[in-house]
Motif scaffolding. Structure first.
Motif, PDB file in Angstrom:
ATOM      1  N   TRP A 137       6.750   7.356   7.768  1.00 24.74           N
ATOM      2  CA  TRP A 137       5.980   6.276   7.441  1.00 24.74           C
ATOM      3  C   TRP A 137       5.709   5.360   8.687  1.00 24.74           C
ATOM      4  CZ3 TRP A 137       7.170   1.049   6.009  1.00 24.74           C
ATOM      5  CH2 TRP A 137       6.055   0.312   6.052  1.00 24.74           C
ATOM      6  N   LEU A 138       6.887   4.988   9.245  1.00 27.95           N
ATOM      7  CA  LEU A 138       7.203   4.127  10.241  1.00 27.95           C
ATOM      8  C   LEU A 138       6.461   4.852  11.585  1.00 27.95           C
ATOM      9  CD1 LEU A 138      10.391   2.360  10.034  1.00 27.95           C
ATOM     10  CD2 LEU A 138       8.190   1.366  10.047  1.00 27.95           C
ATOM     11  N   THR A 139       6.395   5.951  11.769  1.00 25.67           N
ATOM     12  CA  THR A 139       5.826   6.699  13.055  1.00 25.67           C
ATOM     13  C   THR A 139       4.437   6.549  13.062  1.00 25.67           C
ATOM     14  OG1 THR A 139       5.514   8.722  11.818  1.00 25.67           O
ATOM     15  CG2 THR A 139       7.718   8.359  13.008  1.00 25.67           C
ATOM     16  N   THR A 140       3.658   6.212  11.958  1.00 27.98           N
ATOM     17  CA  THR A 140       2.249   6.121  11.970  1.00 27.98           C
ATOM     18  C   THR A 140       1.825   4.812  11.199  1.00 27.98           C
ATOM     19  OG1 THR A 140       2.152   7.301   9.995  1.00 27.98           O
ATOM     20  CG2 THR A 140       1.918   8.563  12.278  1.00 27.98           C
ATOM     21  N   PRO A 141       2.491   3.719  11.662  1.00 29.35           N
ATOM     22  CA  PRO A 141       1.778   2.521  11.009  1.00 29.35           C
ATOM     23  C   PRO A 141       0.466   2.133  11.151  1.00 29.35           C
ATOM     24  CG  PRO A 141       2.994   1.740  13.213  1.00 29.35           C
ATOM     25  CD  PRO A 141       3.028   3.473  13.013  1.00 29.35           C
ATOM     26  N   ALA A 142      -0.124   1.668  10.114  1.00 22.89           N
ATOM     27  CA  ALA A 142      -1.495   1.246  10.065  1.00 22.89           C
ATOM     28  C   ALA A 142      -1.758  -0.186   9.748  1.00 22.89           C
ATOM     29  CB  ALA A 142      -1.958   2.201   8.969  1.00 22.89           C
ATOM     30  N   ALA A 150       0.686  -1.208  -0.030  1.00 30.33           N
ATOM     31  CA  ALA A 150       0.038  -0.147   0.013  1.00 30.33           C
ATOM     32  C   ALA A 150       0.953   1.369  -0.001  1.00 30.33           C
ATOM     33  CB  ALA A 150      -0.933  -0.067   1.248  1.00 30.33           C
ATOM     34  N   ALA A 151       1.759   1.201   0.714  1.00 33.39           N
ATOM     35  CA  ALA A 151       2.597   2.344   0.745  1.00 33.39           C
ATOM     36  C   ALA A 151       3.557   2.573  -0.539  1.00 33.39           C
ATOM     37  CB  ALA A 151       3.745   2.398   1.818  1.00 33.39           C
ATOM     38  N   PHE A 152       3.953   1.603  -1.233  1.00 36.96           N
ATOM     39  CA  PHE A 152       4.495   1.703  -2.603  1.00 36.96           C
ATOM     40  C   PHE A 152       3.775   2.118  -3.622  1.00 36.96           C
ATOM     41  CE2 PHE A 152       7.816  -1.589  -0.851  1.00 36.96           C
ATOM     42  CZ  PHE A 152       8.710  -0.264  -0.206  1.00 36.96           C
ATOM     43  N   ALA A 153       2.324   1.800  -3.623  1.00 36.00           N
ATOM     44  CA  ALA A 153       1.462   2.058  -4.418  1.00 36.00           C
ATOM     45  C   ALA A 153       1.520   3.763  -4.851  1.00 36.00           C
ATOM     46  CB  ALA A 153      -0.055   1.863  -4.153  1.00 36.00           C
ATOM     47  N   GLN A 154       1.123   3.999  -6.064  1.00 36.56           N
ATOM     48  CA  GLN A 154       0.973   5.476  -6.743  1.00 36.56           C
ATOM     49  C   GLN A 154       0.063   6.103  -5.800  1.00 36.56           C
ATOM     50  OE1 GLN A 154      -0.594   5.708 -10.750  1.00 36.56           O
ATOM     51  NE2 GLN A 154       0.281   7.911 -11.044  1.00 36.56           N
ATOM     52  N   GLY A 155       0.989   7.288  -5.244  1.00 31.07           N
ATOM     53  CA  GLY A 155       0.390   8.205  -4.357  1.00 31.07           C
ATOM     54  C   GLY A 155       0.490   7.853  -3.032  1.00 31.07           C
TER      55      GLY A 155
END
Length: 260
Positions: free
Chosen positions: A181-186, A160-165
């Motif tokens: 990104w790691l500070t707010t893992p979902a 999901a993180a690597f997806a466009q946008g």
């Protein structure tokens, strides 16, 4: 049941060449071009009498080349024969270097010119930040595992993180974005998506369809869905021929395909 896929012409592999012996036969520019590539990869270039698992034959004379190829193959050596695709056990792709990210483009020896043209087009699309992004991800791999202990969850979160946008869109992300990104893992959620296909042409897939196929763990589909469309999914995604969508949810992203 699983849907049979067409056989791959070749299985792409990345081989660490540093210090590895490679036989190189021939002279002139074709041989020198291969020599430069092997040296750049750190290979140790040797003659025919040496022990090696790989060989490149760049001999112009047909009779001499075929004889050398036969001798090498009789020893169990894998051979790349320049301009003789039918004699090749392996081919050397066109390369885009964004170290440590390497993109290889091969045509199975059908057209080196086509591979080169595709490389030139893709060079303009891939930013120099991809390499540092990969290095940053490698440096923080322990922290990523800590945030997403389960392999499936980790793979879905990164997808999901690597997806466009996405937060780590490879074509746009600053390498420093990995830490943010790691500070707010979902926690990635399980999803079921229905794709309604308009035609059997894979080029008619919408951008959303293509993204879903790239991330799906499994794909349920009628037998009438052509392999050209199924091939747009992840290579390791499970493909299941079925007459109807599954009756229960599964972990990760599951896709049901049907005709619109």
């Amino acid at each position: 049941m699983s849907f049979p896929q067409p056989a791959l012409h070749s299985l792409p592999l990345f081989v660490r060449m540093a210090g590895r012996a490679v036989i190189l036969l021939g002279d002139g520019e074709p041989a020198e071009a291969k020599r430069r590539l092997l040296e750049r990869a750190g290979a140790r270039i040797v003659g025919e009498a040496a022990e090696a698992a790989l060989a490149i034959v760049a001999i112009e004379d047909e009779t001499e080349a075929l004889a050398a190829i036969a001798r090498l193959k009789a020893r169990g050596v894998l051979v790349n024969a320049v301009d003789r695709p039918d004699s090749c056990d392996f081919t050397l792709p066109a390369i885009i270097d964004r170290s440590p990210v390497i993109v290889a483009i091969g045509t199975g020896g059908a057209s080196a010119g086509l591979a080169a043209a595709l490389r030139q087009r893709l060079e303009a699309l891939l930013p120099a930040t991809i390499g540092p992004l990969a290095e940053r991800l490698h440096a923080l791999r322990a922290a990523i595992r800590l945030s997403y202990p389960a392999l499936d969850a980790r793979r879905r979160a990164l997808g999901a993180a690597f997806a466009q946008g996405g937060a780590l869109d490879p074509l746009r992300a600053d390498p420093a974005a990995v830490g943010a990104w790691l500070t707010t893992p979902a926690a990635p959620s399980d999803q079921f998506v229905t794709l309604r296909l308009r035609s059997p042409d894979p080029d008619d897939l919408t951008l959303g369809d293509a993204r879903a196929l790239a991330l799906a763990e499994r794909i349920y589909h009628p037998a009438s869905i052509p392999s050209a469309i199924l091939d747009r999914a992840r290579a390791d995604a499970v493909r299941i021929a079925a007459d109807a969508p599954p009756g229960k949810g599964e972990s990760g992203l599951t896709i049901w395909m049907e005709w619109a």
